[in-house]
Motif scaffolding. Structure first.
Motif, mmCIF file in Angstrom:
data_model
loop_
_atom_site.group_PDB
_atom_site.id
_atom_site.type_symbol
_atom_site.label_atom_id
_atom_site.label_comp_id
_atom_site.label_asym_id
_atom_site.label_seq_id
_atom_site.Cartn_x
_atom_site.Cartn_y
_atom_site.Cartn_z
ATOM 1 N N ARG A 127 -7.221 -10.432 12.946
ATOM 2 C CA ARG A 127 -6.960 -11.279 11.783
ATOM 3 C C ARG A 127 -6.908 -10.443 10.502
ATOM 4 O O ARG A 127 -5.994 -10.570 9.692
ATOM 5 N N LEU A 128 -7.899 -9.578 10.341
ATOM 6 C CA LEU A 128 -7.941 -8.725 9.151
ATOM 7 C C LEU A 128 -6.765 -7.760 9.115
ATOM 8 O O LEU A 128 -6.205 -7.506 8.042
ATOM 9 N N GLN A 129 -6.387 -7.203 10.270
ATOM 10 C CA GLN A 129 -5.255 -6.276 10.314
ATOM 11 C C GLN A 129 -3.976 -6.986 9.886
ATOM 12 O O GLN A 129 -3.170 -6.435 9.138
ATOM 13 N N LYS A 130 -3.784 -8.224 10.353
ATOM 14 C CA LYS A 130 -2.598 -8.997 9.958
ATOM 15 C C LYS A 130 -2.612 -9.246 8.452
ATOM 16 O O LYS A 130 -1.594 -9.086 7.776
ATOM 17 N N GLN A 131 -3.769 -9.608 7.908
ATOM 18 C CA GLN A 131 -3.897 -9.834 6.467
ATOM 19 C C GLN A 131 -3.580 -8.550 5.705
ATOM 20 O O GLN A 131 -2.859 -8.561 4.704
ATOM 21 N N TYR A 132 -4.103 -7.429 6.182
ATOM 22 C CA TYR A 132 -3.889 -6.111 5.579
ATOM 23 C C TYR A 132 -2.392 -5.765 5.602
ATOM 24 O O TYR A 132 -1.798 -5.419 4.579
ATOM 25 N N ASP A 133 -1.780 -5.874 6.791
ATOM 26 C CA ASP A 133 -0.359 -5.544 6.928
ATOM 27 C C ASP A 133 0.512 -6.479 6.097
ATOM 28 O O ASP A 133 1.456 -6.035 5.444
ATOM 29 N N TYR A 159 -0.180 -7.930 3.403
ATOM 30 C CA TYR A 159 -0.303 -7.566 1.991
ATOM 31 C C TYR A 159 0.558 -6.339 1.676
ATOM 32 O O TYR A 159 1.254 -6.300 0.655
ATOM 33 N N VAL A 160 0.532 -5.348 2.552
ATOM 34 C CA VAL A 160 1.360 -4.149 2.363
ATOM 35 C C VAL A 160 2.833 -4.545 2.332
ATOM 36 O O VAL A 160 3.592 -4.092 1.469
ATOM 37 N N LEU A 161 3.238 -5.406 3.252
ATOM 38 C CA LEU A 161 4.649 -5.824 3.320
ATOM 39 C C LEU A 161 5.060 -6.621 2.089
ATOM 40 O O LEU A 161 6.187 -6.487 1.597
ATOM 41 N N GLU A 162 4.148 -7.447 1.582
ATOM 42 C CA GLU A 162 4.420 -8.262 0.398
ATOM 43 C C GLU A 162 4.604 -7.404 -0.858
ATOM 44 O O GLU A 162 5.429 -7.705 -1.720
ATOM 45 N N LYS A 163 3.854 -6.315 -0.954
ATOM 46 C CA LYS A 163 3.816 -5.524 -2.188
ATOM 47 C C LYS A 163 4.728 -4.300 -2.181
ATOM 48 O O LYS A 163 4.835 -3.609 -3.199
ATOM 49 N N THR A 164 5.359 -3.991 -1.053
ATOM 50 C CA THR A 164 6.183 -2.786 -0.938
ATOM 51 C C THR A 164 7.528 -3.139 -0.325
ATOM 52 O O THR A 164 7.800 -4.294 -0.019
#
Length: 178
Positions: A131-137, A139-144
């Motif tokens: 769950r945390l990895q999906k949230q982390y990824d 966020y990266v995809l949203e901001k880059t």
């Protein structure tokens, strides 16, 4: 409070202690700016500058800081001087504007969890890590400008993906080199 009080520094591991003061200061600046807006016509919020030089740390504590940064009405500019790695990378990405020095290095990797546990406890921990990895990824995809395929490729081929500042510009991580 003066505008000179708007420089904050994260130069250690991300944990409850290191983010507590940053969260408090961001909230105080927002309250100050809100009060000034109510009293002074035309008051303009000056940005908060958050200098990031961190190897990362706690995902939960890091996302607490990110939550405050995202909801800040006062703009927050993140400036990487040195490194923004692991959870430090995510905190850096939370900046409304993102700057970096040419000698800065960013690092993306899978979140890390460890420890000896009973089997059922281990299964629950794996679900939470996913769950945390999906949230982390996400966020990266949203901001880059990165794509999930790139992140998946990194996770399957290398442990840590180090990204120099100039390459980070190419991926939309850094908006401007200073």
């Amino acid at each position: 409070m003066e505008s000179k009080d708007r420089k904050l520094i994260l130069s250690e591991d991300v944990n409850g202690s290191s983010v507590r003061g940053l969260i408090q200061k961001i909230l105080e600046i927002n309250l100050y700016d809100q009060e000034k807006e109510e009293k002074e016509v035309g008051y303009k919020r000056e940005p908060i500058e958050l200098i990031v030089n961190s190897f990362g740390g706690s995902v939960y504590d890091g996302f607490a800081l990110v939550s405050v940064m995202e909801t800040s009405k006062t703009p927050i500019h993140t400036i990487c001087l040195g490194s923004a790695m692991s959870m430090g990378f995510i905190i850096y990405l939370a900046g409304h504007k993102r700057f970096a020095h040419r000698f800065s290095t960013f690092m993306y990797h899978e979140i890390i969890s460890g420890g000896f546990q009973k089997t059922e406890e281990h299964r629950r921990n794996v679900k939470e890590c996913e769950r945390l990895q999906k949230q982390y990824d996400d966020y990266v995809l949203e901001k880059t400008t990165l794509y999930q395929e790139k992140l998946d490729n990194v996770k399957s081929t290398v442990t840590d993906w180090y990204i120099p500042a100039e390459e980070a510009v190419k991926y939309g991580i850094v908006q401007e080199l200073v």
